[in-house]
Write a protein that holds these residues in place. Structure first.
Motif, PDB file in Angstrom:
ATOM      1  N   ALA A  68      -1.549  -2.229 -11.266  1.00 49.63           N
ATOM      2  CA  ALA A  68      -2.181  -2.197  -9.936  1.00 49.63           C
ATOM      3  C   ALA A  68      -2.835  -0.845  -9.681  1.00 49.63           C
ATOM      4  CB  ALA A  68      -1.137  -2.491  -8.862  1.00 49.63           C
ATOM      5  N   LEU A  69      -2.164   0.236 -10.079  1.00 47.41           N
ATOM      6  CA  LEU A  69      -2.734   1.564  -9.879  1.00 47.41           C
ATOM      7  C   LEU A  69      -4.000   1.735 -10.716  1.00 47.41           C
ATOM      8  CD1 LEU A  69       0.501   3.771  -9.930  1.00 47.41           C
ATOM      9  CD2 LEU A  69      -0.803   2.994  -7.950  1.00 47.41           C
ATOM     10  N   ILE A  70      -3.980   1.199 -11.921  1.00 47.61           N
ATOM     11  CA  ILE A  70      -5.149   1.319 -12.803  1.00 47.61           C
ATOM     12  C   ILE A  70      -6.332   0.556 -12.216  1.00 47.61           C
ATOM     13  CG2 ILE A  70      -6.028   0.547 -15.038  1.00 47.61           C
ATOM     14  CD1 ILE A  70      -3.282   1.293 -16.226  1.00 47.61           C
ATOM     15  N   ILE A  71      -6.070  -0.662 -11.758  1.00 46.74           N
ATOM     16  CA  ILE A  71      -7.167  -1.450 -11.182  1.00 46.74           C
ATOM     17  C   ILE A  71      -7.710  -0.754  -9.935  1.00 46.74           C
ATOM     18  CG2 ILE A  71      -7.708  -3.629 -10.025  1.00 46.74           C
ATOM     19  CD1 ILE A  71      -5.875  -5.040 -11.987  1.00 46.74           C
ATOM     20  N   ASP A  72      -6.806  -0.247  -9.095  1.00 44.32           N
ATOM     21  CA  ASP A  72      -7.257   0.483  -7.909  1.00 44.32           C
ATOM     22  C   ASP A  72      -8.135   1.674  -8.290  1.00 44.32           C
ATOM     23  OD1 ASP A  72      -5.921  -1.253  -6.312  1.00 44.32           O
ATOM     24  OD2 ASP A  72      -4.543   0.213  -5.439  1.00 44.32           O
ATOM     25  N   ALA A  73      -7.725   2.399  -9.330  1.00 45.05           N
ATOM     26  CA  ALA A  73      -8.487   3.573  -9.736  1.00 45.05           C
ATOM     27  C   ALA A  73      -9.875   3.176 -10.230  1.00 45.05           C
ATOM     28  CB  ALA A  73      -7.729   4.347 -10.818  1.00 45.05           C
ATOM     29  N   ALA A 125       0.832  -1.207   0.000  1.00 45.88           N
ATOM     30  CA  ALA A 125       0.000   0.000   0.000  1.00 45.88           C
ATOM     31  C   ALA A 125       0.863   1.252   0.000  1.00 45.88           C
ATOM     32  CB  ALA A 125      -0.932  -0.009   1.218  1.00 45.88           C
ATOM     33  N   ALA A 126       1.960   1.220   0.754  1.00 43.98           N
ATOM     34  CA  ALA A 126       2.837   2.390   0.804  1.00 43.98           C
ATOM     35  C   ALA A 126       3.446   2.661  -0.569  1.00 43.98           C
ATOM     36  CB  ALA A 126       3.933   2.176   1.849  1.00 43.98           C
ATOM     37  N   ILE A 127       3.849   1.615  -1.245  1.00 40.09           N
ATOM     38  CA  ILE A 127       4.411   1.777  -2.589  1.00 40.09           C
ATOM     39  C   ILE A 127       3.381   2.421  -3.511  1.00 40.09           C
ATOM     40  CG2 ILE A 127       5.204   0.510  -4.625  1.00 40.09           C
ATOM     41  CD1 ILE A 127       6.407  -1.566  -2.690  1.00 40.09           C
ATOM     42  N   LYS A 128       2.165   1.925  -3.450  1.00 38.45           N
ATOM     43  CA  LYS A 128       1.137   2.465  -4.338  1.00 38.45           C
ATOM     44  C   LYS A 128       0.817   3.920  -3.994  1.00 38.45           C
ATOM     45  CE  LYS A 128      -1.871  -1.018  -4.031  1.00 38.45           C
ATOM     46  NZ  LYS A 128      -2.971  -1.950  -4.383  1.00 38.45           N
ATOM     47  N   ASP A 129       0.825   4.236  -2.700  1.00 38.52           N
ATOM     48  CA  ASP A 129       0.572   5.621  -2.314  1.00 38.52           C
ATOM     49  C   ASP A 129       1.618   6.562  -2.896  1.00 38.52           C
ATOM     50  OD1 ASP A 129      -1.722   5.120  -0.984  1.00 38.52           O
ATOM     51  OD2 ASP A 129      -0.863   5.169   1.040  1.00 38.52           O
ATOM     52  N   VAL A 130       2.866   6.189  -2.736  1.00 42.59           N
ATOM     53  CA  VAL A 130       3.935   7.029  -3.270  1.00 42.59           C
ATOM     54  C   VAL A 130       3.841   7.106  -4.791  1.00 42.59           C
ATOM     55  CG1 VAL A 130       6.420   7.204  -3.568  1.00 42.59           C
ATOM     56  CG2 VAL A 130       5.487   6.615  -1.335  1.00 42.59           C
ATOM     57  N   ALA A 131       3.552   5.977  -5.426  1.00 39.66           N
ATOM     58  CA  ALA A 131       3.432   5.969  -6.887  1.00 39.66           C
ATOM     59  C   ALA A 131       2.302   6.888  -7.339  1.00 39.66           C
ATOM     60  CB  ALA A 131       3.193   4.544  -7.378  1.00 39.66           C
ATOM     61  N   ARG A 132       1.201   6.892  -6.605  1.00 42.85           N
ATOM     62  CA  ARG A 132       0.084   7.776  -6.957  1.00 42.85           C
ATOM     63  C   ARG A 132       0.504   9.233  -6.865  1.00 42.85           C
ATOM     64  NH1 ARG A 132      -3.805   3.651  -5.569  1.00 42.85           N
ATOM     65  NH2 ARG A 132      -2.972   3.569  -3.455  1.00 42.85           N
ATOM     66  N   ARG A 133       1.296   9.570  -5.853  1.00 40.80           N
ATOM     67  CA  ARG A 133       1.756  10.944  -5.730  1.00 40.80           C
ATOM     68  C   ARG A 133       2.655  11.315  -6.908  1.00 40.80           C
ATOM     69  NH1 ARG A 133       4.929  11.987  -1.339  1.00 40.80           N
ATOM     70  NH2 ARG A 133       5.656  13.419  -2.955  1.00 40.80           N
ATOM     71  N   GLN A 134       3.509  10.379  -7.305  1.00 42.54           N
ATOM     72  CA  GLN A 134       4.366  10.635  -8.460  1.00 42.54           C
ATOM     73  C   GLN A 134       3.556  10.803  -9.735  1.00 42.54           C
ATOM     74  OE1 GLN A 134       7.683   8.427  -9.456  1.00 42.54           O
ATOM     75  NE2 GLN A 134       8.707   8.651  -7.485  1.00 42.54           N
ATOM     76  N   LEU A 153      10.194   3.240 -10.946  1.00 41.59           N
ATOM     77  CA  LEU A 153      10.345   2.417  -9.751  1.00 41.59           C
ATOM     78  C   LEU A 153      11.440   2.972  -8.849  1.00 41.59           C
ATOM     79  CD1 LEU A 153       9.957  -1.326 -10.741  1.00 41.59           C
ATOM     80  CD2 LEU A 153       8.409   0.165  -9.517  1.00 41.59           C
ATOM     81  N   ARG A 154      12.508   3.449  -9.479  1.00 37.61           N
ATOM     82  CA  ARG A 154      13.629   3.988  -8.688  1.00 37.61           C
ATOM     83  C   ARG A 154      13.204   5.158  -7.822  1.00 37.61           C
ATOM     84  NH1 ARG A 154      18.468   1.932 -11.594  1.00 37.61           N
ATOM     85  NH2 ARG A 154      19.953   2.576 -10.020  1.00 37.61           N
ATOM     86  N   ALA A 155      12.469   6.081  -8.434  1.00 31.34           N
ATOM     87  CA  ALA A 155      12.057   7.261  -7.682  1.00 31.34           C
ATOM     88  C   ALA A 155      11.123   6.881  -6.538  1.00 31.34           C
ATOM     89  CB  ALA A 155      11.378   8.258  -8.619  1.00 31.34           C
ATOM     90  N   VAL A 156      10.241   5.926  -6.792  1.00 31.58           N
ATOM     91  CA  VAL A 156       9.355   5.457  -5.730  1.00 31.58           C
ATOM     92  C   VAL A 156      10.184   4.870  -4.597  1.00 31.58           C
ATOM     93  CG1 VAL A 156       7.578   3.785  -5.144  1.00 31.58           C
ATOM     94  CG2 VAL A 156       7.412   5.045  -7.281  1.00 31.58           C
ATOM     95  N   ALA A 157      11.142   4.039  -4.963  1.00 25.24           N
ATOM     96  CA  ALA A 157      11.982   3.406  -3.953  1.00 25.24           C
ATOM     97  C   ALA A 157      12.748   4.455  -3.148  1.00 25.24           C
ATOM     98  CB  ALA A 157      12.958   2.446  -4.636  1.00 25.24           C
ATOM     99  N   ARG A 158      13.284   5.432  -3.843  1.00 19.29           N
ATOM    100  CA  ARG A 158      14.060   6.458  -3.147  1.00 19.29           C
ATOM    101  C   ARG A 158      13.197   7.155  -2.102  1.00 19.29           C
ATOM    102  NH1 ARG A 158      16.526   8.806  -7.389  1.00 19.29           N
ATOM    103  NH2 ARG A 158      14.530   9.741  -7.888  1.00 19.29           N
ATOM    104  N   GLU A 159      11.974   7.509  -2.515  1.00 22.58           N
ATOM    105  CA  GLU A 159      11.092   8.233  -1.604  1.00 22.58           C
ATOM    106  C   GLU A 159      10.712   7.372  -0.411  1.00 22.58           C
ATOM    107  OE1 GLU A 159       8.332  10.577  -3.818  1.00 22.58           O
ATOM    108  OE2 GLU A 159       7.022  10.859  -2.071  1.00 22.58           O
ATOM    109  N   LEU A 160      10.765   6.065  -0.574  1.00 24.52           N
ATOM    110  CA  LEU A 160      10.411   5.179   0.531  1.00 24.52           C
ATOM    111  C   LEU A 160      11.633   4.791   1.351  1.00 24.52           C
ATOM    112  CD1 LEU A 160       7.801   2.885  -1.214  1.00 24.52           C
ATOM    113  CD2 LEU A 160       7.415   4.222   0.857  1.00 24.52           C
ATOM    114  N   GLU A 206      -5.627  10.272 -11.336  1.00 20.97           N
ATOM    115  CA  GLU A 206      -6.084   8.890 -11.469  1.00 20.97           C
ATOM    116  C   GLU A 206      -7.115   8.788 -12.588  1.00 20.97           C
ATOM    117  OE1 GLU A 206      -6.574   6.406  -7.815  1.00 20.97           O
ATOM    118  OE2 GLU A 206      -6.185   8.301  -6.804  1.00 20.97           O
ATOM    119  N   TYR A 207      -7.912   9.830 -12.746  1.00 23.79           N
ATOM    120  CA  TYR A 207      -8.835   9.842 -13.873  1.00 23.79           C
ATOM    121  C   TYR A 207      -8.076   9.792 -15.196  1.00 23.79           C
ATOM    122  CZ  TYR A 207     -12.432  11.158 -17.153  1.00 23.79           C
ATOM    123  OH  TYR A 207     -13.279  11.170 -18.231  1.00 23.79           O
ATOM    124  N   ALA A 208      -7.025  10.601 -15.285  1.00 25.84           N
ATOM    125  CA  ALA A 208      -6.217  10.613 -16.516  1.00 25.84           C
ATOM    126  C   ALA A 208      -5.602   9.242 -16.765  1.00 25.84           C
ATOM    127  CB  ALA A 208      -5.122  11.678 -16.417  1.00 25.84           C
TER     128      ALA A 208
END
Lengths: 231, 231
Positions: free
Chosen positions: A64-69, A17-26, A37-44, A110-112
């Motif tokens: 995963a982000l698309i399905i969540d949206a 969930a944390a990964i997806k949250d950060v990815a959504r912000r990106q 993936l690198r930027a997500v990892a760095r932020e985490l 997420e709409y986009a």
DNA sequence: GTCTATAACGAGATAGAC
DNA sequence: GTCTATCTCGTTATAGAC
């Protein structure tokens, strides 16, 4: 999902969930094309290779982000549908449309991701289909209920469209008159045309009272699939 | 523009066109978010700093591509409109819609640039507005002609939408009845909903005879703004 | 004046050795 | 998992060719 999960499994879902949250912000800041993936990892505070234990590739994270949206949108639409008192199908229809609009305005990125331009080099797998279908199924259900109550208006169907209409009806709603199927698909696409124009700024400097504009447009969309008030 | 231009001016317009051509190809391959001045320069055998003689910044290049796309679409729509014999407004309307669809299917990436997700970090300047308005103005013109010929159906207008309808009508078409204005804006957005769904693949595995589907949907859109056949 | 090329900046991504 | 060397990017300053 399951309430009884071990500490290991819980940790895993939390990190996921944390990964997806950060990815959504990106997603919101740089767009889906630059999701890295690198930027997500760095932020985490993780190293990029550690992410591959949770998502085998960047595309899987995107999926995963698309399905969540889609699921989040579907849930919002279903909740709005369930909250409408009474049986008026037009009210139910416009409530669902309003929920889609509000969801999209609250989460433009997420709409986009799900209704905007395709991400270059990415092709959505079949896994996304069930989540993507939820809003459409909800709209079909509203029309089906109205039809059951005997309150569906007749719609025109040009001869050239009849084969396609029957194919569509067999796929989507075998219990509905064939001419309703293309009208439903068109209304579905048109709903997202209205929402997309507002979310992506095409109505800027043009429509001011968007609430009223949208409500009227979706009420007329309801009519275009054969719905009439309080049937 | 001017036919009598010196060799210097001609060279300049040629290089400008070459830059945009290469940029358009990159748009198709990597997406607008990753459009890179350096990559364009490399492909042209130039050095990146030389591009700044032609476009002051990457965003200005993007803006030029956007304006070109809007103009190309507008031109296609206007040509289709002009090619319709007779005065039937519904035929004109559907011809314009068909032209938009064909243009978008032939240039999906340019379509995505102007009607897809916004490019992160980029905000389109006012310079794009005239080109962006061409299709809309064309549709308004069709309805205006029909109104002049006395062939416009009356449309419903809920009380809550009247102020907005009158504001919109004053802006877009002062000579048309107020209730036509929101219907036109909605039809415009819905047209691009239909086109976008096809171009972006949302109709995949669902609608097969897209030609017939689209024709029927846009014919009904024409009715939604008050047009009727051969008025 | 108009253009192109060289070189550099600060920031960020990336690949590979360790 | 860390570190480093090497890429990319947009953009600017500068110098010289036509």
């Amino acid at each position: 999902m399951s309430t009884a999960q071990g500490a290991r499994a819980r940790a895993r879902t939390e990190v996921t969930a944390a990964i997806k949250d950060v990815a959504r912000r990106q997603l919101a800041e740089e767009g889906a094309a630059k999701l890295s993936l690198r930027a997500v990892a760095r932020e985490l505070g993780m190293v990029s290779s550690a992410l591959y234990r949770y998502f085998p590739s960047r595309d899987d994270l995107l999926t995963a982000l698309i399905i969540d949206a889609y699921d989040s949108l579907g849930e919002a639409a279903e909740a709005a549908h369930a909250a409408v008192p009474g049986a008026d199908p037009v009210r139910r229809w416009t409530a669902v449309c309003e929920a889609v609009r509000r969801w999209a305005l609250a989460r433009p990125h997420e709409y986009a991701l799900i209704y905007g331009s395709p991400v270059p080099g990415y092709s959505a797998p079949q896994t996304t289909v069930p989540a993507a279908a939820r809003v459409g199924l909800l709209l079909i259900g509203i029309v089906r209920d109205a039809h059951g109550a005997g309150g569906l208006t007749e719609l025109p169907l040009p001869a050239g469209l009849r084969p396609e209409a029957e194919r569509l009806a067999a796929d989507l709603a075998p219990d509905l008159p064939a001419e309703t199927a293309p009208a439903l698909v068109a209304a579905w696409a048109q709903l997202f045309g209205l929402v997309g124009f507002e979310v992506f700024g095409q109505l800027n400097r043009m429509v001011e009272d968007r609430e009223a504009f949208f409500r009227h447009a979706t009420t007329r969309l309801a009519a275009s699939v054969g719905l009439t008030a309080s049937s």
